[in-house]
Design a protein around this motif. Sequence first.
Motif, mmCIF file in Angstrom:
data_model
loop_
_atom_site.group_PDB
_atom_site.id
_atom_site.type_symbol
_atom_site.label_atom_id
_atom_site.label_comp_id
_atom_site.label_asym_id
_atom_site.label_seq_id
_atom_site.Cartn_x
_atom_site.Cartn_y
_atom_site.Cartn_z
ATOM 1 N N GLN A 78 0.818 -1.215 0.000
ATOM 2 C CA GLN A 78 0.000 0.000 0.000
ATOM 3 C C GLN A 78 0.852 1.266 0.000
ATOM 4 O O GLN A 78 0.474 2.268 -0.590
ATOM 5 C CB GLN A 78 -0.941 0.021 1.207
ATOM 6 C CG GLN A 78 -2.032 -1.006 1.155
ATOM 7 C CD GLN A 78 -3.023 -0.836 2.290
ATOM 8 O OE1 GLN A 78 -3.163 0.237 2.881
ATOM 9 N NE2 GLN A 78 -3.722 -1.910 2.612
ATOM 10 N N ALA A 79 1.994 1.228 0.696
ATOM 11 C CA ALA A 79 2.870 2.401 0.787
ATOM 12 C C ALA A 79 4.283 1.976 0.424
ATOM 13 O O ALA A 79 4.659 0.818 0.609
ATOM 14 C CB ALA A 79 2.839 2.987 2.191
ATOM 15 N N TYR A 80 5.065 2.960 -0.096
ATOM 16 C CA TYR A 80 6.425 2.621 -0.479
ATOM 17 C C TYR A 80 7.345 3.828 -0.415
ATOM 18 O O TYR A 80 6.901 4.964 -0.327
ATOM 19 C CB TYR A 80 6.485 1.964 -1.841
ATOM 20 C CG TYR A 80 5.959 2.729 -3.047
ATOM 21 C CD1 TYR A 80 5.696 4.092 -3.051
ATOM 22 C CD2 TYR A 80 5.726 2.047 -4.233
ATOM 23 C CE1 TYR A 80 5.239 4.752 -4.184
ATOM 24 C CE2 TYR A 80 5.254 2.696 -5.376
ATOM 25 C CZ TYR A 80 5.019 4.046 -5.337
ATOM 26 O OH TYR A 80 4.565 4.700 -6.454
ATOM 27 N N GLY A 81 8.656 3.538 -0.417
ATOM 28 C CA GLY A 81 9.651 4.596 -0.386
ATOM 29 C C GLY A 81 11.029 4.019 -0.668
ATOM 30 O O GLY A 81 11.178 2.823 -0.929
ATOM 31 N N GLY A 142 -2.046 12.232 -0.959
ATOM 32 C CA GLY A 142 -2.531 13.023 0.166
ATOM 33 C C GLY A 142 -3.036 12.198 1.327
ATOM 34 O O GLY A 142 -3.535 12.738 2.318
ATOM 35 N N LYS A 143 -2.918 10.901 1.247
ATOM 36 C CA LYS A 143 -3.458 9.996 2.269
ATOM 37 C C LYS A 143 -2.497 9.923 3.445
ATOM 38 O O LYS A 143 -1.580 9.098 3.485
ATOM 39 C CB LYS A 143 -3.702 8.617 1.656
ATOM 40 C CG LYS A 143 -4.559 7.711 2.487
ATOM 41 C CD LYS A 143 -5.000 6.513 1.668
ATOM 42 C CE LYS A 143 -6.023 5.713 2.450
ATOM 43 N NZ LYS A 143 -6.661 4.709 1.603
ATOM 44 N N ARG A 144 -2.689 10.796 4.414
ATOM 45 C CA ARG A 144 -1.732 10.931 5.518
ATOM 46 C C ARG A 144 -1.607 9.691 6.382
ATOM 47 O O ARG A 144 -0.598 9.510 7.060
ATOM 48 C CB ARG A 144 -2.113 12.133 6.389
ATOM 49 C CG ARG A 144 -1.807 13.453 5.722
ATOM 50 C CD ARG A 144 -1.828 14.574 6.751
ATOM 51 N NE ARG A 144 -1.514 15.831 6.114
ATOM 52 C CZ ARG A 144 -2.315 16.881 6.115
ATOM 53 N NH1 ARG A 144 -3.485 16.821 6.714
ATOM 54 N NH2 ARG A 144 -1.946 17.998 5.536
ATOM 55 N N SER A 145 -2.598 8.834 6.393
ATOM 56 C CA SER A 145 -2.502 7.601 7.182
ATOM 57 C C SER A 145 -1.312 6.754 6.735
ATOM 58 O O SER A 145 -0.797 5.944 7.501
ATOM 59 C CB SER A 145 -3.785 6.779 7.036
ATOM 60 O OG SER A 145 -4.011 6.456 5.667
ATOM 61 N N HIS A 146 -0.874 6.966 5.492
ATOM 62 C CA HIS A 146 0.220 6.183 4.944
ATOM 63 C C HIS A 146 1.534 6.973 4.881
ATOM 64 O O HIS A 146 2.478 6.556 4.228
ATOM 65 C CB HIS A 146 -0.161 5.648 3.563
ATOM 66 C CG HIS A 146 -1.186 4.561 3.633
ATOM 67 N ND1 HIS A 146 -2.452 4.771 4.117
ATOM 68 C CD2 HIS A 146 -1.118 3.253 3.292
ATOM 69 C CE1 HIS A 146 -3.130 3.643 4.068
ATOM 70 N NE2 HIS A 146 -2.346 2.706 3.572
ATOM 71 N N PHE A 147 1.597 8.117 5.569
ATOM 72 C CA PHE A 147 2.859 8.831 5.746
ATOM 73 C C PHE A 147 3.570 8.131 6.902
ATOM 74 O O PHE A 147 3.326 8.433 8.068
ATOM 75 C CB PHE A 147 2.630 10.299 6.109
ATOM 76 C CG PHE A 147 2.096 11.163 4.993
ATOM 77 C CD1 PHE A 147 1.675 10.647 3.789
ATOM 78 C CD2 PHE A 147 2.001 12.525 5.185
ATOM 79 C CE1 PHE A 147 1.179 11.456 2.776
ATOM 80 C CE2 PHE A 147 1.509 13.361 4.185
ATOM 81 C CZ PHE A 147 1.103 12.823 2.978
ATOM 82 N N GLY A 168 11.516 0.271 0.580
ATOM 83 C CA GLY A 168 10.647 -0.177 1.653
ATOM 84 C C GLY A 168 9.200 -0.201 1.206
ATOM 85 O O GLY A 168 8.799 0.522 0.296
ATOM 86 N N ALA A 169 8.420 -1.048 1.863
ATOM 87 C CA ALA A 169 6.998 -1.152 1.562
ATOM 88 C C ALA A 169 6.238 -1.492 2.833
ATOM 89 O O ALA A 169 6.780 -2.078 3.767
ATOM 90 C CB ALA A 169 6.748 -2.219 0.505
ATOM 91 N N SER A 170 4.968 -1.122 2.833
ATOM 92 C CA SER A 170 4.084 -1.423 3.949
ATOM 93 C C SER A 170 2.761 -1.935 3.407
ATOM 94 O O SER A 170 2.303 -1.494 2.346
ATOM 95 C CB SER A 170 3.853 -0.159 4.779
ATOM 96 O OG SER A 170 2.925 -0.405 5.813
ATOM 97 N N ASP A 171 2.145 -2.852 4.140
ATOM 98 C CA ASP A 171 0.844 -3.374 3.712
ATOM 99 C C ASP A 171 -0.320 -2.622 4.358
ATOM 100 O O ASP A 171 -1.462 -3.061 4.318
ATOM 101 C CB ASP A 171 0.729 -4.875 3.972
ATOM 102 C CG ASP A 171 0.760 -5.245 5.449
ATOM 103 O OD1 ASP A 171 0.858 -4.341 6.309
ATOM 104 O OD2 ASP A 171 0.691 -6.457 5.749
#
Length: 196
Positions: A78-81, A142-147, A168-171
């Motif tokens: 869902q999130a990455y960097g 803009g989805k701050r929950s995934h910052f 990196g990644a997060s589910d």
Amino acid sequence: MSAELRKIATFIETTYVEGGKAAGKPVTTVIVAAVIRNPWAGQGFVEDLRAEILASAPSLGETLTRQLTDLMPAEGVQAYGKAAVVGVNGEIEHASALIHTLRFGNVFRRAVEGTAFLSFTNTRVGPGALISVPMIHKSETGKRSHFITSTFQIADAPGPDEIVIAIGASDGGRVHPRIADRFQDMEEMANEQAST
């Protein structure tokens, strides 16, 4: 891979409780980091970095992406960097060169069907320093929950003539997000401005 690879380190963290409250769904983050020899080490100031970027960045992206998606399936991301840190004998530009190219980032982005830019850090550190990989939602910027940020360290890296390259990644996002999305702020501020 053109880059001289010394090792790959992986870091997995799953959060079950945050702030004393159980997660509705545990959130897992995965970091995969390559420790490579700085390809510009010992050359003094190098004016044109492009040859090594072209030789190393795509294969680094492929290697790290393959290892990460083996640990966290692409459809779960869902999130990455990303992050790049150079040892004390190198320039921050050396670290930046290998991750700030579409030839690196697009490999990861395509694999997880992301559309957002990959948030990043790039700096110079010594061995064992904490390295942060900031992440954002892979398509909703803009989805701050995934910052979120995942932090790791490798005891013996980067050496003075090395670079650590990480993705990196997060589910999921933070376990208990309670702040508005960026777009809600923008709408509220525009309404406040219009009413004054």
